[in-house]
Scaffold this active site. Structure first.
Site, PDB file in Angstrom:
ATOM      1  N   ASP A   3      48.234  33.114  24.849  1.00 52.60           N
ATOM      2  CA  ASP A   3      48.275  33.074  26.295  1.00 52.60           C
ATOM      3  C   ASP A   3      48.311  31.592  26.668  1.00 52.60           C
ATOM      4  OD1 ASP A   3      47.759  33.792  29.094  1.00 52.60           O
ATOM      5  OD2 ASP A   3      45.729  33.083  28.706  1.00 52.60           O
ATOM      6  N   ASP A   5      47.471  29.983  30.425  1.00 57.05           N
ATOM      7  CA  ASP A   5      46.419  29.582  31.357  1.00 57.05           C
ATOM      8  C   ASP A   5      45.044  30.018  30.866  1.00 57.05           C
ATOM      9  OD1 ASP A   5      47.860  28.411  33.735  1.00 57.05           O
ATOM     10  OD2 ASP A   5      48.892  30.328  33.578  1.00 57.05           O
ATOM     11  N   ASP A 155      42.231  34.452  26.936  1.00 56.19           N
ATOM     12  CA  ASP A 155      40.919  34.249  27.557  1.00 56.19           C
ATOM     13  C   ASP A 155      40.523  35.344  28.534  1.00 56.19           C
ATOM     14  OD1 ASP A 155      42.991  33.275  29.380  1.00 56.19           O
ATOM     15  OD2 ASP A 155      41.327  32.600  30.621  1.00 56.19           O
TER      16      ASP A 155
END
Length: 217
Positions: A3, A5, A155
């Site tokens: 991922d 961001d 995250d």
């Protein structure tokens, strides 16, 4: 696969401000800093439900968010230890890719600023927050990867969900948006607390047969 961001780029502050700026236009309430911290404890689906944002509106919101985000890309910091970890993974021969809801343009601009343009073999983007699994599956088919040789690193709880739907292992990181408790509740394969942990966790099986990765959980 990563991922972007909250995993590679520390974009939480920028995301907080952009999300509040777009609140009136897209019909959801603004969020105080304290409320934002509380949202970290919720799953991605719970956050959307609480904000009462229509799933049909989300792709338009994401596109607008990415356009705003691009204006701050040059000032966006990378998480401590992440650049060195990515370079080490690349040097030892791992295939690295990015699957994100941020735009490919924004991501590539960030990678160029961080001198990481040559690290990632592929960068793909989806405007649908819960559409990452489709992209991951496509990459697996394109390259003929074995699912047990792949990890998706993210995250948020939706990253764990995407990995699970794709049939690959999920590595959840605690330095991004969702709290460690929220991530653990989704039962990722691994939960780690700093970027260098990836170097041991994803080392080739032949190098870790005698090890026990459970200490990362």
């Amino acid at each position: 696969m990563f991922d972007f961001d909250g995993t590679i780029a520390n974009s939480l502050d920028i995301a907080f401000h952009i999300t509040n700026r777009l609140a009136k236009e897209f019909g959801y309430p603004t969020t105080s800093l304290e409320e934002f911290k509380q949202l970290k404890k919720l799953s991605s689906r719970e956050i959307l439900k609480q904000a009462k944002i229509s799933v049909f509106v989300v792709p338009f919101l994401v596109k607008r968010f990415n356009a705003e985000f691009g204006q701050s890309i040059q000032q966006l910091p990378i998480f401590p230890g992440m650049r060195e970890t990515l370079l080490e993974l690349k040097q030892r021969g791992d295939w690295l890719g990015i699957v994100s809801t941020n735009s490919e343009k924004n991501i590539r601009s960030f990678l160029e600023t961080q001198r990481l343009s040559d690290v990632f073999a592929q960068v793909v983007s989806s405007s649908r927050p819960f559409g990452k699994s489709r992209l991951i599956k496509k990459i697996v088919r394109q390259h003929g990867f074995a699912s047990d040789a792949l990890f998706y690193v993210g995250d948020e709880t939706r990253d764990i969900e995407a990995a699970r739907k794709s049939g690959i292992r999920a590595i959840a990181v605690t330095w991004g948006f969702n709290s460690a408790e929220a991530l653990a509740a989704q039962q990722p394969d691994f939960l780690i607390h700093q970027p260098p942990d990836l170097l041991a966790l994803t080392r080739p099986a032949s190098a870790s047969q005698t090890g026990d990765n459970r200490h990362f959980l």
